[in-house]
Design an enzyme around this catalytic site. Structure first.
Site, PDB file in Angstrom:
ATOM      1  N   GLY A   1      -2.029   6.951  -1.866  1.00 31.60           N
ATOM      2  CA  GLY A   1      -3.268   6.597  -1.181  1.00 31.60           C
ATOM      3  C   GLY A   1      -3.950   5.411  -1.802  1.00 31.60           C
ATOM      4  O   GLY A   1      -5.174   5.303  -1.764  1.00 31.60           O
TER       5      GLY A   1
ATOM      6  N   HIS B   1       0.857  -1.186   0.000  1.00 31.16           N
ATOM      7  CA  HIS B   1       0.000   0.000   0.000  1.00 31.16           C
ATOM      8  C   HIS B   1       0.891   1.233   0.000  1.00 31.16           C
ATOM      9  O   HIS B   1       1.714   1.425   0.895  1.00 31.16           O
ATOM     10  CB  HIS B   1      -0.925   0.021   1.222  1.00 31.16           C
ATOM     11  CG  HIS B   1      -1.848   1.206   1.228  1.00 31.16           C
ATOM     12  ND1 HIS B   1      -3.098   1.171   0.645  1.00 31.16           N
ATOM     13  CD2 HIS B   1      -1.700   2.462   1.736  1.00 31.16           C
ATOM     14  CE1 HIS B   1      -3.685   2.352   0.788  1.00 31.16           C
ATOM     15  NE2 HIS B   1      -2.858   3.156   1.447  1.00 31.16           N
ATOM     16  N   CYS B   2       0.735   2.075  -1.027  1.00 35.04           N
ATOM     17  CA  CYS B   2       1.555   3.281  -1.168  1.00 35.04           C
ATOM     18  C   CYS B   2       0.804   4.456  -0.558  1.00 35.04           C
ATOM     19  O   CYS B   2      -0.266   4.841  -1.047  1.00 35.04           O
ATOM     20  CB  CYS B   2       1.867   3.540  -2.643  1.00 35.04           C
ATOM     21  SG  CYS B   2       2.795   5.057  -2.919  1.00 35.04           S
ATOM     22  N   PHE B   3       1.356   5.049   0.496  1.00 36.12           N
ATOM     23  CA  PHE B   3       0.695   6.165   1.152  1.00 36.12           C
ATOM     24  C   PHE B   3       0.777   7.447   0.330  1.00 36.12           C
ATOM     25  O   PHE B   3      -0.094   8.315   0.444  1.00 36.12           O
ATOM     26  CB  PHE B   3       1.303   6.391   2.543  1.00 36.12           C
ATOM     27  CG  PHE B   3       0.946   5.327   3.532  1.00 36.12           C
ATOM     28  CD1 PHE B   3      -0.281   5.342   4.169  1.00 36.12           C
ATOM     29  CD2 PHE B   3       1.827   4.289   3.812  1.00 36.12           C
ATOM     30  CE1 PHE B   3      -0.623   4.358   5.088  1.00 36.12           C
ATOM     31  CE2 PHE B   3       1.490   3.303   4.725  1.00 36.12           C
ATOM     32  CZ  PHE B   3       0.262   3.333   5.360  1.00 36.12           C
TER      33      PHE B   3
END
Length: 275
Positions: free
Chosen positions: A127, A122-124
Site C-alpha cells: 500500500g 506503487h506496491c499494492f
C-alpha cells in the site's frame, strides 16, 4: 481509480492473512509432525533448527515489510499548491509537460497523493510507493518472502508425502497432485485439512516465484542505475559503475541489512539528506 484504491487496502490484508496461516501451519502442524528425532539432543533437534530457520526468514520478511510501509518516500510536493491547477503541477512533476523542466525521476502517485523522487512503482501489497528511501527494504522483503515460501513449500511437501504415502521423486507428481487431490476430496477419500495444505503448496509456489522474480528484476535495474518508472518512460540515465549503483541503494553496511531488518543506513540518500 476506485478499484485501485480497493486493491490498495485488500492486498496488504491478504498478505498478512497468508503470513498468519503459514506461521500456524509451520509451528503447529509441520514442525511437530515431521521433525521428530529422539536420538538427537533438544538443542540440535531438527524441529528446533527448522523452527529457528523459519522464524528467521519470517522475521526478516515481516520486519522489512513494516519498514517499507513506515519508510515512505519523501513527498517532494509538500510545499507545492496542488489545489488550484493541480493537473498542471502534476504534469510538470511527472515529466509529461516539458522534459527539460521536469525533476529527475519524479512521479505523482494518485493513490498516495504525493510526489516522490527516484520513484520505482506503487506496491499494492504494501500500500505504498517504492522509492529511494525504502527500495532496499523492499528488495529484502521480496527475498525473504520467497525464501520463507520455499521453506514452507518443502515442509508442506514432506507433510503431504507422509500423510498420503506418496513420493515426489517424479517431477510430474507435483503437477498432478492438485487435480488428483480434488477428485479424492469430493469422493471423501481426502481430509479437508490435507486438501487445505495442498492448496497452500501451490500458493506458496506462486508467491515464492513472484517475489523471486521481483527481487531479480529489481537487482538488475539497480545494477544498471535505473528504476522501473524510468524504463517505462524511456528516460536516459547517466552511466555509472555498478558498485556505485549498489551502494546508493544498499549503503556501505549492506551486510547488516541482509541479516536483520533495519533502516537503509549508510546510503548516499541518507548522507545527502543530512547535508
Amino acid at each position: 481509480m476506485l478499484v485501485l484504491r480497493l486493491l490498495n487496502v485488500v492486498a496488504p490484508a491478504y498478505f498478512l492473512c497468508i503470513s498468519l496461516v503459514t506461521f500456524v501451519l509451520q509451528i503447529f502442524l509441520f514442525i511437530p509432525s515431521m521433525f521428530r528425532d529422539p536420538s538427537t539432543t533438544p538443542l540440535f533437534s531438527p524441529a528446533l533448527l527448522h523452527g529457528a530457520l523459519f522464524l528467521f526468514l519470517s522475521a526478516n520478511a515481516l520486519g522489512n515489510y513494516v519498514l517499507v510501509i513506515q519508510n515512505s518516500p519523501e513527498d517532494l510536493g509538500k510545499g507545492l499548491n496542488l489545489g488550484k491547477g493541480a493537473e498542471v503541477v502534476v504534469d510538470w512533476l511527472d515529466g509529461s509537460r516539458s522534459p527539460g523542466s521536469a525533476l529527475p525521476s519524479t512521479h505523482f502517485c494518485r493513490l498516495c497523493a504525493r510526489v516522490t523522487q527516484r520513484h520505482d512503482h506503487h506496491c499494492f501489497f504494501t500500500g505504498n510507493c517504492i522509492g529511494s528511501r525504502n527500495m532496499r527494504n523492499f528488495i529484502m522483503f521480496c527475498l525473504y518472502t520467497s525464501l520463507a515460501c520455499l521453506d514452507s513449500l518443502v515442509a508442506g511437501m514432506a507433510y503431504i508425502s507422509a500423510a498420503l504415502s506418496m513420493s515426489f521423486a517424479n517431477p510430474l507428481a507435483f503437477l498432478t497432485l492438485l487435480p488428483h487431490s480434488i477428485s479424492q476430496f469430493f469422493s471423501g477419500a481426502l481430509l479437508s485439512s490435507e486438501m487445505f495444505v495442498i492448496l497452500m503448496l501451490y500458493l506458496w509456489l506462486g508467491i515464492g516465484l513472484a517475489c523471486a522474480g521481483f527481487c531479480c528484476h529489481q537487482m538488475l535495474l539497480i545494477l544498471r542505475g535505473q528504476t522501473r518508472y524510468q524504463v517505462r518512460k524511456g528516460m536516459v540515465v547517466r552511466a555509472r559503475p555498478w558498485r556505485e549503483n549498489l551502494q546508493e541503494v544498499f549503503g556501505k553496511r549492506w551486510l547488516l541489512g541482509l541479516l536483520i531488518p533495519v533502516l537503509n543506513v549508510g546510503s548516499d540518500y541518507r548522507r545527502q539528506k543530512e547535508k
